[in-house]
Design a protein around this motif. Structure first.
Motif: not given
Length: 336
Positions: A90, A100, A123, A252, A287
């Motif tokens: 991510s 993130i 995020d 995420p 992630i």
């Protein structure tokens, strides 16, 4: 739920593994793990010898033997599972989303459940807004004000946290000492580890902060004006392709899993449970994923600061539901 927390593999007079092995201290366990042939991860000393197992268990932030409060789930959004890449990160997919890349620190508080959730919410706001909204959602606001989520610094449930975000809303708030946002975190970051630049963590859980429905002095809007809300709450259980596609589309997610003592000594590689009994339940943020020397893994951010593990991150084997990692995944979408 992780969170849960913090950690440590401590010096326990006798640490019994499922196979009947016992260790006099954490160094013996670490040496045993690293001596095994074919293991996909390396162990090392993350925690000071002065911690004991009971100290650590009090920090595990997802309650055990408790019934998760009822949460009204929506169906996950429609996603395309036909083109899932071998690896995904991510941080690379949304390089302008600063949240993130951030590894937070929950301090001496069993608030992993809150940290993992507000991290993922932050995020997803950035992802949904194409980077136009960069906000750190407040862990302080969630830990202190969500009575339906659990027990504050003594543990809580990510699923309930997502629902609270949807129905009640959460304000902004950065890390301890940052003075960012409406309600920044008030529990000090600390060194859960044997070495580091922070002061050592305490041996007892900090009191849950008071729910103060007002912003810090100098913040330019009111508490209610600063609220951010979710539009839906949903979850996944052993449905990895849909989960991967959802991460690629929306950002995420939060995983709740069982922590075993060997995990606390993780340093690098792809973790799976080797030895040692359960230490509790934890919440973390997924992630991405990938393949390391032929082993599929999830890429995960912890909330024990960047000194723990692999710069605050870890990899755990994917597709095997190790430690129940793929059973209880929670997520939601923001209301922009």
């Amino acid at each position: 739920m992780l969170r849960i927390l913090l950690l440590g593999l401590l010096v326990v007079v006798s640490m019994q593994s499922p196979t009947g092995l016992s260790f006099n201290n954490q160094n013996e366990m670490i040496e045993y793990i690293n001596s095994l042939e074919g293991i996909t991860w390396k162990a090392g000393k993350n925690f000071d010898d002065s911690y004991n197992l009971e100290d650590i268990k009090r920090l595990m932030g997802v309650p055990q033997n408790q019934v998760v409060p009822d949460v009204e789930y929506s169906e996950p959004p429609e996603v395309d599972i036909s083109e899932i890449p071998e690896s995904f990160d991510s941080r690379e997919a949304w390089p302008t989303c600063d949240s993130i890349k951030e590894v937070r620190d929950q301090g001496t508080c069993g608030s992993c459940w809150a940290f993992a959730t507000v991290e993922a919410i932050s995020d997803r706001i950035c992802v949904a807004s194409n980077g136009k909204q960069q906000v750190e959602i407040s862990a302080e606001d969630l830990v202190s004000c969500c009575s339906s989520c659990g027990f504050g610094c003594n543990g809580g449930y990510p699923e309930s946290a997502w629902s609270y975000y949807q129905h009640t809303g959460l304000v902004s708030g950065g890390l301890y000492g940052s003075k960012k946002g409406c309600r920044p975190y008030t529990i000090a970051a600390c060194e859960h580890h044997t070495t580091g630049h922070l002061p050592p963590c305490g041996k007892s859980i900090e009191p849950t902060p008071k729910c103060q429905k007002q912003c810090i002095a100098g913040y330019n809007i009111t508490y209610n004006e600063d609220k951010h809300y979710g539009s839906k709450t949903y979850h996944f259980s052993n449905d990895n392709q849909k989960l991967q596609a959802d991460i690629m589309q929306n950002g995420p997610v939060v995983a709740t899993y069982q922590v075993f003592e060997d995990f606390l000594s993780y340093k690098s590689g792809v973790y799976y449970h080797v030895t040692g009994p359960s230490a509790g339940y934890h919440a973390v943020k997924i992630i991405g994923w990938g393949v390391d020397n032929g082993v599929d893994y999830w890429l995960v951010a912890n909330s024990w600061n960047e000194d723990w593990g692999d710069k605050g991150l870890f990899k755990i084997r994917r597709g095997r539901d190790d430690c129940g990692f793929e059973q209880q995944i929670s997520a939601g979408l923001p209301k922009l």
